[in-house]
Motif scaffolding. Structure first.
Motif, PDB file in Angstrom:
ATOM      1  N   ASP A   1       0.841  -1.186   0.000  1.00  0.00           N
ATOM      2  CA  ASP A   1       0.000   0.000   0.000  1.00  0.00           C
ATOM      3  C   ASP A   1       0.888   1.252   0.000  1.00  0.00           C
ATOM      4  O   ASP A   1       1.697   1.427   0.906  1.00  0.00           O
TER       5      ASP A   1
ATOM      6  N   ASN B   1       0.289   4.044   0.873  1.00  0.00           N
ATOM      7  CA  ASN B   1       0.106   4.845   2.083  1.00  0.00           C
ATOM      8  C   ASN B   1       1.017   4.400   3.215  1.00  0.00           C
ATOM      9  O   ASN B   1       1.268   5.162   4.150  1.00  0.00           O
ATOM     10  N   ILE B   2       1.509   3.178   3.147  1.00  0.00           N
ATOM     11  CA  ILE B   2       2.475   2.750   4.161  1.00  0.00           C
ATOM     12  C   ILE B   2       3.750   3.560   3.994  1.00  0.00           C
ATOM     13  O   ILE B   2       4.309   4.084   4.968  1.00  0.00           O
TER      14      ILE B   2
ATOM     15  N   ALA C   1       5.175   6.599   6.663  1.00  0.00           N
ATOM     16  CA  ALA C   1       6.542   6.723   7.176  1.00  0.00           C
ATOM     17  C   ALA C   1       7.137   8.074   6.763  1.00  0.00           C
ATOM     18  O   ALA C   1       7.795   8.751   7.557  1.00  0.00           O
TER      19      ALA C   1
ATOM     20  N   ARG D   1      15.322   6.447   3.889  1.00  0.00           N
ATOM     21  CA  ARG D   1      14.917   5.696   5.067  1.00  0.00           C
ATOM     22  C   ARG D   1      13.597   4.966   4.825  1.00  0.00           C
ATOM     23  O   ARG D   1      13.424   3.829   5.255  1.00  0.00           O
ATOM     24  N   VAL D   2      12.681   5.628   4.142  1.00  0.00           N
ATOM     25  CA  VAL D   2      11.421   4.969   3.818  1.00  0.00           C
ATOM     26  C   VAL D   2      11.694   3.721   2.987  1.00  0.00           C
ATOM     27  O   VAL D   2      11.148   2.644   3.237  1.00  0.00           O
TER      28      VAL D   2
ATOM     29  N   THR E   1      13.417   1.109   5.342  1.00  0.00           N
ATOM     30  CA  THR E   1      12.651   0.543   6.456  1.00  0.00           C
ATOM     31  C   THR E   1      11.274   0.038   6.043  1.00  0.00           C
ATOM     32  O   THR E   1      10.646  -0.697   6.789  1.00  0.00           O
ATOM     33  N   MET E   2      10.769   0.435   4.885  1.00  0.00           N
ATOM     34  CA  MET E   2       9.440  -0.023   4.465  1.00  0.00           C
ATOM     35  C   MET E   2       9.505  -0.860   3.190  1.00  0.00           C
ATOM     36  O   MET E   2       9.245  -2.059   3.206  1.00  0.00           O
TER      37      MET E   2
ATOM     38  N   PRO F   1      12.054  -4.123   3.348  1.00  0.00           N
ATOM     39  CA  PRO F   1      11.625  -5.267   4.161  1.00  0.00           C
ATOM     40  C   PRO F   1      10.296  -5.861   3.706  1.00  0.00           C
ATOM     41  O   PRO F   1      10.099  -7.066   3.791  1.00  0.00           O
ATOM     42  N   LEU F   2       9.395  -5.008   3.213  1.00  0.00           N
ATOM     43  CA  LEU F   2       8.096  -5.545   2.798  1.00  0.00           C
ATOM     44  C   LEU F   2       8.218  -6.405   1.547  1.00  0.00           C
ATOM     45  O   LEU F   2       7.392  -7.287   1.326  1.00  0.00           O
TER      46      LEU F   2
ATOM     47  N   PHE G   1       3.863 -10.172   3.646  1.00  0.00           N
ATOM     48  CA  PHE G   1       3.189  -9.143   4.425  1.00  0.00           C
ATOM     49  C   PHE G   1       2.078  -8.503   3.605  1.00  0.00           C
ATOM     50  O   PHE G   1       1.954  -7.309   3.572  1.00  0.00           O
TER      51      PHE G   1
ATOM     52  N   VAL H   1      -2.377  -6.244   5.726  1.00  0.00           N
ATOM     53  CA  VAL H   1      -3.197  -6.763   6.806  1.00  0.00           C
ATOM     54  C   VAL H   1      -4.350  -5.825   7.092  1.00  0.00           C
ATOM     55  O   VAL H   1      -5.282  -6.174   7.792  1.00  0.00           O
ATOM     56  N   THR H   2      -4.284  -4.632   6.572  1.00  0.00           N
ATOM     57  CA  THR H   2      -5.238  -3.615   6.998  1.00  0.00           C
ATOM     58  C   THR H   2      -6.348  -3.385   5.982  1.00  0.00           C
ATOM     59  O   THR H   2      -6.610  -2.277   5.587  1.00  0.00           O
TER      60      THR H   2
END
Ligand code: ADP
Ligand code: MG
Lengths: 365, 565
Positions: free
Chosen positions: B178, B180-181, B185, B194-195, B198-199, B202-203, B281, B284-285
């Motif tokens: 998404d 928006n994730i 961040a 960094r986004v 860290t997002m 890993p995703l 991942f 989940v939302t």
């Protein structure tokens, strides 16, 4: 309490506009000439039907989109052109956008990590804010273990923990069931007042907007139609769109007859109706729109001031009873509260409708 | 009155029809999967009736073979890393680059080509460009006697050949993140880097790991590219095994070398199956947000990504253009007069190979499609003893490098009781059991999306199992059937690593003819054959895409599923 109120700041949108290039439809003006001044500490809601540009406006305040026209100020600072990571905002997304690979603690602490706060300070701040949103003890949980309501609270905690200057919500409750929605909006309001952070809140749900807002900005097709408190919007909508969008309403065409002595007389439904005020610039002879809410109407069997009408249908709903009556060929809705069975009217009855002057609102056509 | 409790685990066996099918499948799997493997191991380790590890130790003690083993691993590692990086670059650009449809279409075409090509295609194009008389090295740069052979060119060719698999694996994973994730961040003050760190990274990690393993396995098994490009100084296992058998007629040596190959291949298979499974991942939302612009890229970054992908795409398309060109000139590098001579050759002398290949593909295709659907259906829907073993057995030939399968078949079907060498049947069987697992997986995936109650409703109305299967389930799993058909067909047209051991005077294949042409240095016909294969596969793929589109209502049947992995 570690999470304390900071000095709230105003938000000012001046002549904001946004257009998108659409493959098929060409240029769409999603937002046009929006002017809003959000007062420090205020919770202002953008309310309007789906597609009217609420999200786009909010995302421009956040810095996720750049406006094609106009300026945005947060506090005294002109932030137009600054990116979201330079604006110090808290944003709660419609689908929460929880980081699925991080624990609740890491989700909430992310913003503080970015600010390179010391680890023990992060721990304390996260624990405090989780406490505040009712998630004490959830720090080590993972997102997929949380219910929708809990995810919502994580999103909220994550947005407030680093004390942003402003808070932005995009339909935060739309994924929750009805009961939770009511509960959460109360909690959001409480929290917002406690923190005193200037907040812009987007929803298409008028009841939610009325329950939570200091003021509501009603949007239609990219523009703001009216900004006012819930009471003012309800009683004195500035045009027919607002009147229809908020609550149920009766609307008739009328003609201004007389405005002397502070009594305003209009001709509508083939009768004369009296109102207490009229919009500026309306002169005798002009046409107006006459609005009256169903619950402001009274129905009686006999009256000297009333308008003759016929009952078409009656729906008993417990605390209230709804009638459809006809005046000539015009349909009128009326809602009566606390009416017992004895005093009820039946379909086919002849009745008199009374329009109290303080319930009648006139608008420009 | 007594109620006999039925054991649910044997429910399917009580139905004679299914019991029969399951039995038949076990017989087939025993014959075409387990028995050949047993023959392979027997030939490698059994000596005069006694089991001995000595031959394996001898192979390991041979420094040349040890080097081949090490080289194979290094090559696979390099291709895995490099190809995954390229695939990620393409996937990230396609998903987040804000490119127009047309640009993405161009990129997709460029990445499709290596997936539908016969082996050697990229290798030949590299030779044409960088060989001793190469267009770039000789004509453009004027380098005399440039030595292209070795690790670098092999790794580069394999990366270009296989990175589209990584692209197809990673694109849906990145698309499911998404935006928006990332925006969330970003709004918390994180920098773009960094986004990403860290997002985004890993995703997409499970997808990256999967892509790496797929490419690692592809490179490990690749026999064609090193054969052309690796040269003498960079031996790898599949080619060594091949040369051992065809050059020195040492079947046991070939078997032992291919068994060395089995170790890393098995590790990859089990990592994928048991470690990666369920590690994703996906949102989940709930519903993903509306279309959101993504802020993690500045226009300059987007342009850079676009330029990088564009450059790689242009290289790929250049290679294919070169191939087409060289199929249309008298002698590439020497005489660039336009001619249809090479096409004339492949349609006269080469016609038997084309005919054989098409016959084999045409027979293998429906059989493989049906086999995939039947196994997938049984595994996903029926409870029976040995269900998981059946599924595992059905996956073995798919997971094994082709060289191992080819040698095992060669050993198993050379003599009585199962003398099949020299027939089309052995080639067809090889394709079916090696390439249907994609159809099996597609069927299982599709059935997991279809509510079981549909079938139960039919059974509750008194329909026999077979009626239920035919009337209810089969229409639902048609997309998986077409996926299975497509894979078997494409691989029948393009595979070589296993079947090179199985061809004969009676039955030969286009891919083998290409190899022969190359060793005879008649590169024109080789190029013409390659162009022909690309065109045929493209047309068939297009037709299957049309069939899949008819079933669009049911997800799970996309052309990508034919090509990925
Ligand atoms: N990235 C975009 N590209 C093109 N059109 C967009 C984009 N974002 C929003 N729009 C269009 O702008 C209008 C307003 O959208 P939005 O702000 O999401 O409305 P709301 O939140 O009030 O439902 C819609 O017509 C929508 O289709
Ligand atoms: Mg919206």
């Amino acid at each position: 309490m570690a999470v304390t109120a900071a000095q709230p700041v105003p938000i000012r949108l001046t002549g904001i506009g946004k257009s998108f290039e659409h493959g098929v439809k060409g240029r769409i003006h999603a937002v046009r000439d929006v002017n809003v001044a959000v007062v420090p500490g205020e919770l202002l809601t953008l309310l309007g039907p789906s597609g009217c540009g609420k999200t786009t406006t909010l995302r421009m305040i956040a810095g996720f989109e750049q406006p094609t026209e106009g300026e945005i100020h947060i506090g005294e600072k002109n932030v137009t052109g600054l990116r979201a990571n330079e604006r110090n905002i808290g944003f709660v997304f419609q689908n929460y956008a929880i980081f699925p690979h991080l624990s609740v603690f890491e989700n909430v602490g992310y913003g503080l990590r970015v600010q390179q706060k010391p680890e023990d300070e992060i721990k304390r701040a996260v624990a405090d804010v989780l406490d505040l949103v009712g998630l004490a003890g959830y720090a080590q949980q993972h997102p997929h273990q949380l219910s929708g309501g809990e995810q919502q609270r994580v999103a909220l905690a994550r947005a407030i923990v680093f004390r942003p200057r402003i808070l932005l919500f995009d339909e935060p409750l739309s994924n929750l069931d009805a009961k939770l929605r009511v509960q959460m909006r109360g909690e959001i309001l409480q929290l917002q007042k406690r923190l005193g952070i200037t907040t812009v809140y987007v929803t298409h749900d008028q009841e939610e907007a009325m329950a939570i807002s200091d003021r509501i900005a009603v949007m239609d097709r990219g523009s703001i139609v009216q900004i006012a408190s819930a009471e003012d919007l309800y009683d004195r909508p500035s045009n027919e769109f607002v009147a229809r969008f908020i609550g149920r309403t009766n609307l008739f065409d009328g003609k201004m007859r007389d405005t002397t002595n502070g009594r305003i007389v209009v001709e509508a439904l083939g009768q004369t109706i009296v109102a207490n005020s009229a919009p500026d610039g309306i002169l005798p002879g002009d046409t107006v729109r006459v609005m009256i809410r169903p619950e402001r109407i009274a129905l009686t069997v006999q009256s000297t001031t009333g308008v003759g009408a016929k009952v078409l249908s009656r729906t008993f709903l417990g605390e209230k009873t709804e009638y459809h009556v006809s005046v000539g060929d015009q349909l009128v809705q009326a809602t009566l509260y606390g009416q017992g069975k004895q005093s009820a009217f039946a379909a086919g009855d002849s009745v008199q409708i009374i329009f109290p002057a303080d319930g009648v609102h006139l608008m420009k056509p | 009155m007594s109620v006999t409790s039925q054991s649910p685990s044997n429910a399917a066996y009580r139905d004679p029809f299914f019991a029969g099918i399951i039995l038949l499948l076990w017989v087939l799997l025993a014959l075409f999967v387990l028995y050949p493997l047993a023959c392979l191991f027997g030939r490698a380790f059994v000596d005069g009736g006694t089991i001995s590890l000595q031959p394996l130790l001898d192979v390991l003690n041979n420094p040349h073979h040890r080097r081949a083993f090490g080289n194979s691993l290094i090559l696979a590692l390099a291709v895995g890393v490099g190809g995954t990086l390229l695939g990620f670059l393409f996937a990230f650009t396609a998903v987040r680059g804000g490119l127009s449809r047309r640009v993405i279409g161009f990129i997709d075409t460029a990445t499709l080509l290596p997936l539908i090509s016969p082996p050697f295609t990229i290798s030949v194009a590299i030779l044409f460009s960088f060989g001793a008389r190469g267009l770039i090295t000789y004509d453009l740069l004027g380098i005399k006697g440039f030595a292209i052979y070795g690790f670098m060119s092999t790794a580069a060719a394999e990366m270009i050949t296989y990175f589209p698999i990584a692209y197809l694996t990673l694109r849906p994973i990145l698309a499911s993140i998404d935006p928006n994730i990332e925006n969330a961040a970003f709004s918390m003050g994180a920098s773009r880097a960094r986004v990403f760190r860290t997002m985004t990274l890993p995703l997409s990690m499970p997808g990256i790991a999967n892509a790496f393993l797929l490419l690692f396995a592809c490179s490990l098994a690749d026999f064609a590219t090193p054969l052309i490009l690796a040269g003498n100084d960079f031996p790898v296992l599949p080619t060594e095994a091949f040369l051992q058998i065809t050059g020195q007629f040492d079947l046991r040596g070939g078997a032992l070398l291919s068994i060395l190959l089995l170790v890393p291949a098995a590790v990859v298979f089990f990592l994928q199956r048991y470690w990666l499974q369920g590690r994703s991942f996906v949102t989940v939302t709930g519903k993903a947000g509306s279309r959101s612009s993504v802020e993690i890229l500045t226009p300059a970054m987007r342009f850079t990504l676009f330029a990088l992908c564009g450059a790689v795409s242009i290289v790929v398309i250049y290679f294919y253009a070169l191939l087409l060109f060289s199929s249309l000139v008298v002698a590439f590098g020497a005489n660039h007069t336009f001619t249809f001579k090479h096409y004339h050759v492949i349609f006269t002398e080469g016609l038997p190979a084309i005919r054989d290949t098409l016959i084999i593909a045409a027979i293998g295709m429906p059989l493989g499609g049906i086999y995939g659907v039947v196994v997938g259906y049984l595994v996903a829907r029926k409870q029976f003893w040995g269900r998981q073993s059946l599924e595992l057995a059905s996956m073995i030939n798919y997971a094994l490098p082709g060289t191992i399968v080819g040698i095992a078949y060669l050993l198993a079907f050379n003599d009585k009781p199962m003398e099949l060498t020299g027939t089309a049947a052995i080639i067809i069987a090889c394709y079916i059991f090696r390439y249907s697992p994609t159809g099996i997986r597609a069927t299982i995936a599709l059935l997991h999306q279809v509510d079981k109650s549909l079938e139960e409703a039919s059974e509750s109305l008194g329909a026999k199992s077979f009626t239920t299967f035919r009337r209810i389930t089969l229409p639902l799993i048609m997309p998986a059937f077409f996926t299975g058909l497509g894979v078997v067909f494409i691989r029948s047209m393009t595979a070589i690593s296993a079947t090179i051991f199985l061809i004969s005077i009676n039955w030969t294949l286009v891919t083998v003819r290409i190899l022969e042409n190359m060793t005879e240095l008649s590169l024109g016909p080789a190029a013409a054959f390659s162009v022909l294969v690309v065109v045929i596969v493209y047309v068939v793929l297009f037709l299957i895409g049309q069939m899949l589109a008819r079933f669009r209502a049911l997800e799970g049947g996309r052309v990508e599923s034919i090509l990925g992995g």
